[in-house]
Design a protein around this motif. Structure first.
Motif, mmCIF file in Angstrom:
data_model
loop_
_atom_site.group_PDB
_atom_site.id
_atom_site.type_symbol
_atom_site.label_atom_id
_atom_site.label_comp_id
_atom_site.label_asym_id
_atom_site.label_seq_id
_atom_site.Cartn_x
_atom_site.Cartn_y
_atom_site.Cartn_z
ATOM 1 N N GLY A 203 29.450 37.805 46.040
ATOM 2 C CA GLY A 203 29.989 37.617 45.055
ATOM 3 C C GLY A 203 31.296 38.571 44.890
ATOM 4 N N VAL A 204 31.837 39.127 46.030
ATOM 5 C CA VAL A 204 33.125 40.128 45.900
ATOM 6 C C VAL A 204 34.257 39.129 45.711
ATOM 7 C CG1 VAL A 204 34.419 41.626 47.159
ATOM 8 C CG2 VAL A 204 31.771 41.914 47.252
ATOM 9 N N PHE A 205 34.322 37.852 46.356
ATOM 10 C CA PHE A 205 35.586 37.128 46.360
ATOM 11 C C PHE A 205 35.879 36.754 44.720
ATOM 12 C CE2 PHE A 205 37.782 33.000 46.580
ATOM 13 C CZ PHE A 205 38.700 33.345 47.713
ATOM 14 N N ARG A 206 34.868 36.685 43.984
ATOM 15 C CA ARG A 206 35.019 36.570 42.406
ATOM 16 C C ARG A 206 35.885 37.800 41.874
ATOM 17 N NH1 ARG A 206 33.298 34.281 37.920
ATOM 18 N NH2 ARG A 206 31.955 32.904 38.736
ATOM 19 N N VAL A 207 35.541 39.033 42.370
ATOM 20 C CA VAL A 207 36.330 39.974 41.968
ATOM 21 C C VAL A 207 37.669 40.170 42.358
ATOM 22 C CG1 VAL A 207 36.161 42.572 41.756
ATOM 23 C CG2 VAL A 207 34.146 41.561 41.848
ATOM 24 N N LEU A 208 38.028 39.674 43.505
ATOM 25 C CA LEU A 208 39.245 39.687 44.197
ATOM 26 C C LEU A 208 39.981 38.646 43.467
ATOM 27 C CD1 LEU A 208 38.410 39.899 48.164
ATOM 28 C CD2 LEU A 208 39.326 41.593 46.509
ATOM 29 N N CYS A 209 39.372 37.582 42.990
ATOM 30 C CA CYS A 209 40.382 36.498 42.319
ATOM 31 C C CYS A 209 40.513 36.648 40.684
ATOM 32 C CB CYS A 209 39.199 35.287 42.264
ATOM 33 S SG CYS A 209 39.312 34.531 44.138
ATOM 34 N N ALA A 210 39.796 37.970 40.222
ATOM 35 C CA ALA A 210 39.879 37.983 38.872
ATOM 36 C C ALA A 210 41.483 38.055 38.333
ATOM 37 C CB ALA A 210 39.236 39.512 38.565
ATOM 38 N N PRO A 211 42.317 38.669 39.018
ATOM 39 C CA PRO A 211 43.764 38.613 38.489
ATOM 40 C C PRO A 211 44.227 37.199 38.172
ATOM 41 C CG PRO A 211 43.561 40.134 40.233
ATOM 42 C CD PRO A 211 42.283 39.373 40.286
ATOM 43 N N LEU A 212 43.718 36.001 38.754
ATOM 44 C CA LEU A 212 44.081 34.865 38.621
ATOM 45 C C LEU A 212 43.908 34.319 37.224
ATOM 46 C CD1 LEU A 212 43.377 33.438 42.131
ATOM 47 C CD2 LEU A 212 45.636 34.154 41.363
ATOM 48 N N PHE A 213 42.797 34.936 36.562
ATOM 49 C CA PHE A 213 42.308 34.260 35.234
ATOM 50 C C PHE A 213 42.577 35.324 34.327
ATOM 51 C CE2 PHE A 213 40.023 32.564 39.074
ATOM 52 C CZ PHE A 213 40.182 31.117 38.846
ATOM 53 N N ALA A 214 42.554 34.865 32.911
ATOM 54 C CA ALA A 214 42.492 35.522 31.535
ATOM 55 C C ALA A 214 41.188 36.120 31.374
ATOM 56 C CB ALA A 214 43.281 34.620 30.643
ATOM 57 N N ARG A 215 40.319 35.292 31.586
ATOM 58 C CA ARG A 215 38.850 35.830 31.493
ATOM 59 C C ARG A 215 37.863 35.404 32.588
ATOM 60 N NH1 ARG A 215 37.228 33.159 25.754
ATOM 61 N NH2 ARG A 215 35.783 34.966 25.770
ATOM 62 N N PRO A 216 38.090 36.267 33.710
ATOM 63 C CA PRO A 216 37.451 35.996 34.943
ATOM 64 C C PRO A 216 35.944 35.977 34.886
ATOM 65 C CG PRO A 216 38.398 38.260 34.781
ATOM 66 C CD PRO A 216 39.039 37.493 33.678
ATOM 67 N N ALA A 217 35.241 36.806 33.798
ATOM 68 C CA ALA A 217 33.828 36.586 33.807
ATOM 69 C C ALA A 217 33.359 35.276 33.434
ATOM 70 C CB ALA A 217 33.277 37.552 32.826
ATOM 71 N N HIS A 218 34.260 34.432 32.678
ATOM 72 C CA HIS A 218 33.968 33.191 32.123
ATOM 73 C C HIS A 218 34.191 32.059 33.180
ATOM 74 C CE1 HIS A 218 33.557 34.313 27.629
ATOM 75 N NE2 HIS A 218 33.274 35.428 28.503
ATOM 76 N N VAL A 219 34.669 32.247 34.301
ATOM 77 C CA VAL A 219 35.232 31.175 35.156
ATOM 78 C C VAL A 219 34.143 30.557 35.749
ATOM 79 C CG1 VAL A 219 36.701 30.814 37.180
ATOM 80 C CG2 VAL A 219 37.532 32.019 35.470
ATOM 81 N N HIS A 220 33.789 29.366 35.843
ATOM 82 C CA HIS A 220 32.651 28.788 36.737
ATOM 83 C C HIS A 220 32.528 28.952 38.119
ATOM 84 C CE1 HIS A 220 29.605 25.872 37.364
ATOM 85 N NE2 HIS A 220 29.263 25.567 36.072
ATOM 86 N N SER A 221 31.216 29.227 38.536
ATOM 87 C CA SER A 221 31.171 29.507 39.796
ATOM 88 C C SER A 221 31.764 28.548 40.668
ATOM 89 C CB SER A 221 29.633 29.887 40.026
ATOM 90 O OG SER A 221 28.799 28.487 39.778
ATOM 91 N N THR A 222 31.859 27.488 40.358
ATOM 92 C CA THR A 222 32.299 26.252 41.307
ATOM 93 C C THR A 222 33.689 26.500 41.501
ATOM 94 O OG1 THR A 222 32.669 24.778 39.376
ATOM 95 C CG2 THR A 222 30.667 24.463 40.549
ATOM 96 N N VAL A 223 34.479 27.125 40.548
ATOM 97 C CA VAL A 223 36.124 27.223 40.773
ATOM 98 C C VAL A 223 36.152 28.366 41.641
ATOM 99 C CG1 VAL A 223 38.083 28.186 39.615
ATOM 100 C CG2 VAL A 223 36.436 26.663 38.343
ATOM 101 N N ILE A 224 35.353 29.338 41.650
ATOM 102 C CA ILE A 224 35.438 30.370 42.703
ATOM 103 C C ILE A 224 35.126 29.838 44.161
ATOM 104 C CG2 ILE A 224 34.754 32.827 43.468
ATOM 105 C CD1 ILE A 224 36.279 32.647 40.760
ATOM 106 N N ARG A 225 33.949 29.263 44.141
ATOM 107 C CA ARG A 225 33.451 28.586 45.320
ATOM 108 C C ARG A 225 34.571 27.900 46.184
ATOM 109 N NH1 ARG A 225 30.778 28.827 50.278
ATOM 110 N NH2 ARG A 225 30.045 26.803 50.673
ATOM 111 N N ALA A 226 35.232 26.719 45.255
ATOM 112 C CA ALA A 226 36.359 25.961 45.831
ATOM 113 C C ALA A 226 37.633 26.700 46.170
ATOM 114 C CB ALA A 226 36.815 25.051 44.544
#
Length: 321
Positions: A203-226
């Motif tokens: 789950g750390v990769f989601r944190v690293l990707c957070a700057p790419l999104f306005a609301r990172p906590a709302h980004v679907h897991s499939t987006v982070i996985r892709a």
């Protein structure tokens, strides 16, 4: 759920739109085409008109980047038609070009794909590096390109950060940091790939990707996985080098309307980029979309769809002319 990407590591799904991965769910068919620039895999819809809508993803992307937009169009009751969603060479299912990354060759490849599917005219929608490529297509094929929609395009600030890392990096630290991270992963070799996979699993990769999104906590897991699956450091660095060698004055040849969407929290697009584009493109306009970062087509697909449909009348006028 209409996707085959694994769920998030903790089993909790996010509220944003998911990415789909089954082309048939969107009325598309997988096609493997051979062009002068090499083999390329595309997803194409049934031809119903004479103008294609070409979708070009950015770095660390594939055709699935566009599935929230395609789904939003379906929900509206007016699905997008004549779609050509391309896995650009080195991404998705398309092998890397044997000759390396070359903007002119990529531009020719995209045009070859459209023509092989029966189209001589097209609207190009490009995200990030795909937006950069969309502009080159419009410049090299002004007769065939009816309109361009850019979503967080790689523009003046990105070029400055690549060409002048210190000065440009200070102005666009998010992008400069991404390039540095890619070089580190390249140096790590196979260990770098394993590291990214491990960070995704815990789950750390989601944190690293957070700057790419306005609301990172709302980004679907499939987006982070892709993003983790498509993170190809060598391809990103090669694309950056190709962009650095590019002469953007070529955009003066663009004859069609160009519209650009910038997320209000986009770390890869500077506020002044719109002025730089407008100085080179005669019919250019930029819109800032709220509650979006670098992936407006994922976070705000309805806003992107609205902008695309607003371009349609101008494209029809050009086609008629």
């Amino acid at each position: 759920m209409d996707d085959t990407f694994p769920a998030s590591p903790n089993g909790v799904e996010r509220r944003g739109p998911a990415l789909g991965s089954r082309d048939r769910d969107f009325g598309l068919r997988r096609r493997a085409l051979t062009t002068a620039g090499g083999r390329v895999v595309v997803r194409a819809g049934t031809a119903s008109g004479d103008t294609a809508t070409i979708l070009l993803h950015g770095g660390a992307g594939s055709w699935t980047t566009w599935t929230p937009l395609l789904r939003a169009a379906e929900r509206s009751g007016h699905p997008l038609t004549d779609v050509i969603a391309i896995d650009l060479p080195g991404w998705g299912e398309s092998p890397a070009a044997a000759s390396g990354v070359d903007v002119a060759q990529l531009s020719a490849l995209v045009r070859d794909v459209a023509r092989s599917l029966g189209y001589e005219r097209w609207i190009v929608v490009g995200h990030s590096l795909g937006g950069f490529l969309a502009l080159d297509i419009a410049a090299r094929a002004p007769g065939g390109t009816q309109a361009v929609l850019l979503i967080s395009p790689a523009g003046p600030a990105v070029l400055e950060a690549i060409r002048h890392p210190l000065r440009g990096g200070l102005a666009l630290p998010g992008f400069a940091g991404m390039l540095l991270a890619m070089r580190v992963l390249i140096a790590l070799g196979a260990m770098g790939r394993r590291l990214v996979s491990a960070l995704q699993r815990i789950g750390v990769f989601r944190v690293l990707c957070a700057p790419l999104f306005a609301r990172p906590a709302h980004v679907h897991s499939t987006v982070i996985r892709a993003l983790s699956m498509e993170l190809r450091p060598r391809a990103l660095i090669d694309a950056a080098r190709a962009a650095a060698a590019y002469d953007e004055s070529a955009w003066r040849a663009i004859a069609c309307p160009v519209r650009s969407i910038r997320g209000e929290r986009d770390v890869f697009v500077a506020e002044g980029d719109g002025i730089g584009f407008a100085n080179l493109i005669r019919d250019f306009d930029q819109t800032t979309v709220r509650d979006a970062g670098h992936f407006a087509a994922v976070e705000r697909p309805e806003a992107v769809l609205q902008a695309l449909r607003a371009l349609a009348p101008a494209a029809r006028v050009r086609a008629g002319a």
